[in-house]
Design a protein around this motif. Structure first.
Motif, short mmCIF file in Angstrom:
data_model
loop_
_atom_site.label_atom_id
_atom_site.label_comp_id
_atom_site.label_asym_id
_atom_site.label_seq_id
_atom_site.Cartn_x
_atom_site.Cartn_y
_atom_site.Cartn_z
N ALA A 23 0.89 -1.17 0.00
CA ALA A 23 0.00 0.00 0.00
C ALA A 23 0.92 1.21 0.00
O ALA A 23 2.09 1.11 0.41
CB ALA A 23 -0.92 0.01 1.22
N TYR A 24 0.39 2.33 -0.48
CA TYR A 24 1.23 3.52 -0.62
C TYR A 24 0.54 4.78 -0.09
O TYR A 24 1.12 5.86 -0.15
CB TYR A 24 1.61 3.73 -2.10
N ASP A 25 -0.71 4.62 0.35
CA ASP A 25 -1.46 5.79 0.82
C ASP A 25 -2.39 5.38 1.96
O ASP A 25 -2.63 4.20 2.20
CB ASP A 25 -2.27 6.40 -0.33
N TYR A 26 -2.92 6.39 2.64
CA TYR A 26 -3.76 6.20 3.83
C TYR A 26 -5.02 5.39 3.55
O TYR A 26 -5.29 4.41 4.24
CB TYR A 26 -4.11 7.59 4.39
N SER A 27 -5.78 5.77 2.53
CA SER A 27 -7.07 5.12 2.28
C SER A 27 -6.90 3.64 1.93
O SER A 27 -7.65 2.79 2.42
CB SER A 27 -7.82 5.81 1.13
N THR A 28 -5.92 3.34 1.08
CA THR A 28 -5.70 1.94 0.69
C THR A 28 -5.17 1.15 1.88
O THR A 28 -5.57 0.00 2.10
CB THR A 28 -4.72 1.87 -0.50
N LEU A 46 6.37 1.66 -5.67
CA LEU A 46 5.57 2.87 -5.82
C LEU A 46 6.11 3.73 -6.96
O LEU A 46 5.35 4.48 -7.60
CB LEU A 46 5.48 3.66 -4.51
N GLY A 47 7.41 3.62 -7.22
CA GLY A 47 7.99 4.35 -8.34
C GLY A 47 7.30 3.99 -9.65
O GLY A 47 7.09 4.84 -10.52
N MET A 48 6.94 2.71 -9.79
CA MET A 48 6.31 2.25 -11.02
C MET A 48 4.79 2.42 -10.97
O MET A 48 4.20 3.03 -11.86
CB MET A 48 6.69 0.79 -11.28
N VAL A 49 4.14 1.89 -9.92
CA VAL A 49 2.67 1.87 -9.92
C VAL A 49 2.03 3.18 -9.50
O VAL A 49 0.90 3.47 -9.88
CB VAL A 49 2.12 0.70 -9.07
N MET A 50 2.74 3.99 -8.72
CA MET A 50 2.18 5.27 -8.28
C MET A 50 2.73 6.45 -9.07
O MET A 50 2.03 7.42 -9.30
CB MET A 50 2.47 5.52 -6.79
N LEU A 51 4.03 6.38 -9.41
CA LEU A 51 4.68 7.54 -10.01
C LEU A 51 4.96 7.39 -11.50
O LEU A 51 5.33 8.37 -12.16
CB LEU A 51 6.00 7.86 -9.26
N GLY A 52 4.81 6.17 -12.04
CA GLY A 52 4.92 5.98 -13.48
C GLY A 52 6.33 5.88 -14.04
O GLY A 52 6.52 6.00 -15.25
N TYR A 53 7.32 5.64 -13.18
CA TYR A 53 8.67 5.36 -13.70
C TYR A 53 8.70 3.95 -14.29
O TYR A 53 7.89 3.10 -13.91
CB TYR A 53 9.72 5.42 -12.57
N GLU A 54 9.68 3.66 -15.15
CA GLU A 54 9.70 2.31 -15.73
C GLU A 54 10.46 1.30 -14.86
O GLU A 54 10.42 0.10 -15.13
CB GLU A 54 10.25 2.33 -17.17
N ASP A 55 11.13 1.79 -13.82
CA ASP A 55 11.76 0.89 -12.85
C ASP A 55 11.78 1.61 -11.51
O ASP A 55 11.20 2.69 -11.36
CB ASP A 55 13.17 0.47 -13.32
N THR A 60 13.20 8.06 -4.25
CA THR A 60 14.05 8.72 -3.26
C THR A 60 13.61 8.40 -1.83
O THR A 60 12.50 7.90 -1.60
CB THR A 60 13.97 10.25 -3.42
N MET A 61 14.46 8.73 -0.88
CA MET A 61 14.10 8.61 0.54
C MET A 61 12.88 9.48 0.84
O MET A 61 12.01 9.08 1.62
CB MET A 61 15.27 9.04 1.44
#
Ligand code: KIV
Ligand code: NA
Length: 275
Positions: A23-28, A46-55, A60-61
């Motif tokens: 999970a990456y957020d409060y509601s989920t 989260l870089g991929m599924v939340m922020l849309g990076y390819e890896d 970041t911290m």
């Protein structure tokens, strides 16, 4: 009741499967927690599924602390594990302890996870000695995607399989309280699970691990860029969301939303004076 490191250890002894979801957020986090999952991973996925990076390389911290803090506010009973991002622990034992400490102090997680075997044992030992429980992660470790030359199944050759067994034993000896096994043959994961006394949590590692983990967007069909072989769609939440969005657009265009029950009233005599 709050799940702890001791709960997971007891589950391995009892043969009671450990459940982990990201999970990456409060509601989920609240939804996942209310369903009774043992542990929530705030993955650097989260870089991929939340922020849309390819890896996961660019995470970041600050990203991890921001999302971990949101999840811990929503997780009442699940043990929350914060993932250490690329270059937050590889650079030195000192960096590893400082950054694990930040995830716990600012993100309020109960444990951290980092990728790697023998090469990160000094970090695992030092973080554990700082009273921060550590989950290790071996097999397909996504932060090493460039070294691997892609996202590939690990441990298929005899030499690789032997290395993974040794790495599992090494991270246990260094103090890890659990190990994520990612994308390795099921029979090898079973052997590793029998070779260590700490719980193994598998993803693409077969049913004989002590527990399982999946990325929630994967298992709910919310992430459609690609579908790894190990993912099962337990629900089609992406379709449910799209239907809701589509109906909203339609009703706004038609003027059927908002209806009377969604609106606030003012007395007729007051509004008439304003005309
Ligand atoms: O980042 C993540 O979600 C993970 C799991 C897939 C184990 O590391
Ligand atoms: Na991760």
């Amino acid at each position: 009741m709050k799940n702890t490191v001791a709960t997971l250890q007891q589950q391995k002894l009892d043969g009671d499967k450990i459940t982990m979801l990201t999970a990456y957020d409060y509601s989920t986090a609240k939804l996942v927690d209310e369903c009774g999952v043992n542990t929530i991973l705030v993955g650097d996925s989260l870089g991929m599924v939340m922020l849309g990076y390819e890896d996961t390389i660019s995470v970041t911290m600050e990203d991890m602390i921001h999302h971990t803090a949101a999840v811990t506010r929503g997780a009442k009973n699940a043990l929350v594990v914060g993932d250490m991002p690329f270059m937050s622990y590889q650079t030195s034992v000192y960096d590893a302890v400082v950054n694990a400490g930040r995830l716990m102090k600012e993100g309020r997680c109960q444990a951290v996870k980092l990728e790697g075997g023998a090469s990160v044992c000094p970090q695992i030992k030092a973080i554990t000695e700082a009273s921060i429980p550590v989950v290790a992660h071996i097999g397909l470790t996504p932060q090493s995607v460039n070294a691997f030359g892609g996202f590939k199944v690990q441990g298929k050759s005899e030499a690789d399989a032997r290395r993974l067994i040794e790495e599992a034993k090494a991270v246990e000896a260094a103090g890890a309280f659990a190990i994520v096994l990612e994308c390795i043959p099921a029979k090898l994961a079973k052997l590793i699970t029998e070779s260590v006394s700490i719980p193994t949590i598998g993803i693409g590692a077969g049913a004989d691990c002590d527990g399982q983990v999946l990325v929630y967007q994967d298992m709910l069909a919310l992430f459609s860029d690609f579908k790894p072989k190990f993912v099962k769609h337990f629900a089609n939440a992406g379709e449910v969301m799209k239907q809701g969005f589509t109906d909203y657009i339609k009703e706004v265009k038609e003027g059927t939303f908002p209806a009377a029950e969604h609106t606030f009233k003012i007395a007729d005599d007051i509004i008439n004076k304003l005309y």
